[in-house]
Motif scaffolding. Sequence first.
Motif, PDB file in Angstrom:
ATOM      1  N   CYS A  55      -1.708   5.206 -14.476  1.00 44.06           N
ATOM      2  CA  CYS A  55      -2.540   6.372 -14.278  1.00 44.06           C
ATOM      3  C   CYS A  55      -1.996   7.365 -12.941  1.00 44.06           C
ATOM      4  CB  CYS A  55      -4.060   5.846 -13.324  1.00 44.06           C
ATOM      5  SG  CYS A  55      -3.548   4.683 -11.985  1.00 44.06           S
ATOM      6  N   TRP A  56      -2.621   8.501 -12.605  1.00 41.98           N
ATOM      7  CA  TRP A  56      -2.123   9.209 -11.599  1.00 41.98           C
ATOM      8  C   TRP A  56      -3.294   8.957 -10.459  1.00 41.98           C
ATOM      9  CZ3 TRP A  56       2.343  12.378 -10.870  1.00 41.98           C
ATOM     10  CH2 TRP A  56       2.183  12.812  -9.708  1.00 41.98           C
TER      11      TRP A  56
ATOM     12  N   TYR B  75      -7.111   9.566 -10.739  1.00 48.77           N
ATOM     13  CA  TYR B  75      -8.027   8.864  -9.582  1.00 48.77           C
ATOM     14  C   TYR B  75      -8.112   9.734  -8.329  1.00 48.77           C
ATOM     15  CZ  TYR B  75      -8.829   4.747 -12.707  1.00 48.77           C
ATOM     16  OH  TYR B  75      -8.843   3.694 -13.774  1.00 48.77           O
ATOM     17  N   GLY B  76      -9.325   9.877  -8.032  1.00 50.33           N
ATOM     18  CA  GLY B  76      -9.477  10.423  -6.580  1.00 50.33           C
ATOM     19  C   GLY B  76     -10.231   9.414  -5.727  1.00 50.33           C
ATOM     20  N   SER B  77     -10.519   9.969  -4.711  1.00 55.68           N
ATOM     21  CA  SER B  77     -11.221   9.033  -3.564  1.00 55.68           C
ATOM     22  C   SER B  77     -12.574   8.128  -4.136  1.00 55.68           C
ATOM     23  CB  SER B  77     -11.758   9.869  -2.405  1.00 55.68           C
ATOM     24  OG  SER B  77     -12.470   9.109  -1.708  1.00 55.68           O
ATOM     25  N   ASN B  78     -12.972   8.835  -5.157  1.00 58.02           N
ATOM     26  CA  ASN B  78     -14.437   8.084  -5.945  1.00 58.02           C
ATOM     27  C   ASN B  78     -14.187   7.785  -7.276  1.00 58.02           C
ATOM     28  OD1 ASN B  78     -16.784   7.017  -5.552  1.00 58.02           O
ATOM     29  ND2 ASN B  78     -18.042   8.662  -6.458  1.00 58.02           N
TER      30      ASN B  78
ATOM     31  N   VAL C 251      -7.121   1.244  -7.073  1.00 59.90           N
ATOM     32  CA  VAL C 251      -7.229   2.393  -6.313  1.00 59.90           C
ATOM     33  C   VAL C 251      -8.288   2.439  -5.268  1.00 59.90           C
ATOM     34  CG1 VAL C 251      -7.425   4.865  -6.541  1.00 59.90           C
ATOM     35  CG2 VAL C 251      -6.502   3.615  -8.315  1.00 59.90           C
ATOM     36  N   VAL C 252      -8.038   2.597  -3.974  1.00 59.37           N
ATOM     37  CA  VAL C 252      -8.984   2.443  -2.800  1.00 59.37           C
ATOM     38  C   VAL C 252      -9.081   3.942  -2.369  1.00 59.37           C
ATOM     39  CG1 VAL C 252      -9.425   1.768  -0.680  1.00 59.37           C
ATOM     40  CG2 VAL C 252      -8.393   0.074  -2.279  1.00 59.37           C
TER      41      VAL C 252
ATOM     42  N   LEU D  22       0.738  -1.211   0.084  1.00 62.25           N
ATOM     43  CA  LEU D  22      -0.065   0.112  -0.011  1.00 62.25           C
ATOM     44  C   LEU D  22       1.095   1.253   0.029  1.00 62.25           C
ATOM     45  CD1 LEU D  22      -2.615  -0.844   2.948  1.00 62.25           C
ATOM     46  CD2 LEU D  22      -2.613  -1.278   0.197  1.00 62.25           C
ATOM     47  N   ALA D  23       0.345   2.321  -0.675  1.00 51.61           N
ATOM     48  CA  ALA D  23       1.172   3.730  -0.691  1.00 51.61           C
ATOM     49  C   ALA D  23       0.050   4.608  -0.972  1.00 51.61           C
ATOM     50  CB  ALA D  23       2.235   3.562  -1.643  1.00 51.61           C
ATOM     51  N   ASN D  24       0.303   6.007  -0.480  1.00 50.94           N
ATOM     52  CA  ASN D  24      -0.742   7.076  -0.504  1.00 50.94           C
ATOM     53  C   ASN D  24      -0.318   7.671  -1.864  1.00 50.94           C
ATOM     54  OD1 ASN D  24      -2.167   6.616   1.773  1.00 50.94           O
ATOM     55  ND2 ASN D  24      -1.125   8.091   2.826  1.00 50.94           N
ATOM     56  N   GLY D  25      -1.379   7.909  -2.687  1.00 48.42           N
ATOM     57  CA  GLY D  25      -1.225   8.753  -3.698  1.00 48.42           C
ATOM     58  C   GLY D  25      -0.563  10.261  -3.440  1.00 48.42           C
ATOM     59  N   ARG D  26      -0.561  10.830  -4.572  1.00 42.11           N
ATOM     60  CA  ARG D  26       0.146  12.320  -4.397  1.00 42.11           C
ATOM     61  C   ARG D  26      -0.946  13.364  -4.889  1.00 42.11           C
ATOM     62  NH1 ARG D  26       5.620  11.572  -7.584  1.00 42.11           N
ATOM     63  NH2 ARG D  26       5.707  13.892  -7.160  1.00 42.11           N
TER      64      ARG D  26
END
Length: 350
Positions: A69-70, A31-34, A51-52, A12-16
């Motif tokens: 993707c970003w 991609y965002g939260s939704n 993506v979660v 797992l890693a957080n996006g930026r």
Amino acid sequence: MADVPLADLVDLANGRARPSPDGAYRPYRTYGSNGVIGTSGRFNADAGTIVVGRVGTYCGTVHYSPDRCWVTDNAIIVTPKDGVNPRYVHYLLKSLDLNRYRMGSGQPLLTHATLNGLRVPRVPRARQDRAACVLGALDDKIAVNDRLAGLADELVRARYDAAAAAAASSVRIDALGTPNREAVPASRIDAAAPYIALEHVPRRHMWLTTWTDAAGVRSGKARFAAGDVLFGKLRPYFHKVGLAFVDGVASTDILVVRPAADGYRGWLLAALSSDAVVAHAAAVSDGTRMPRAAWPDLARHPVPWPGEAAARRFTAAVEPLARRVEAAAAEARALAALRDTLLPGLVAGR
């Protein structure tokens, strides 16, 4: 099969933070939260990333990106470890209903520690592949049907723009359709009746293929019929306008517009869904925090008119497209129900 911590299967890693626009070439979905919120010229996650959603109301939603993707810092990048099928992980996470593990109320949050500690079955790779193949095939066909609806929408808009540009005159919108003002008290609404609220109306997409039942309705609603055009009057700049495929009831934040004649339905739909009419509705809407458009302001607004015969030919061209979209949407609902039935057993390795 023995259960193991999710951490045994994935990293797992957080996006930026979302990058600023960097030129016209932006091939990577962001991609965002939704889910997808735009595109980017750069990527921070490889193909096959899951993506979660990490924060907010939609934390715990799960998306699969078949391409680079970003991923923003509102979401978590889930990377399968060597030997684990990425698409299987996507379905595994969807089966866990991750939103129930969120922390906090004001700003819900899903943490790495919570995810890493979840117990999941260790399924052999061959069974992972079979599960991903079956469930992925169903989702791929659903996606094809969604793209068909999108292409039909684009085609109708392009034909309308071309015909409107060549039109020699104009008519008021109330010459094409009138509001259906039939209000239904909650006590008279069948619990099984289709119910369309604003959240069921997609933005700038003219086909209404999603609804829920009216079992939870506690207040009066507006009656609509298949073939009516529904126009979101609350915050009209959200551009929520579409054609109803079923009879049902709608939120009172939606205007129900019935064609003055069957032969006008296509032109009415395209006109009300056009950028020009939506921009007018937004400009004349009343209110600051929750602006609403009113029918009288829409009714007297002029739209291009190609003539009686041309308008009817336009509707005749729109009708088979609408029927094809309706059939594709019904098929997609059946496929989604089958997928959801099969998913628990398949991700468990059965």
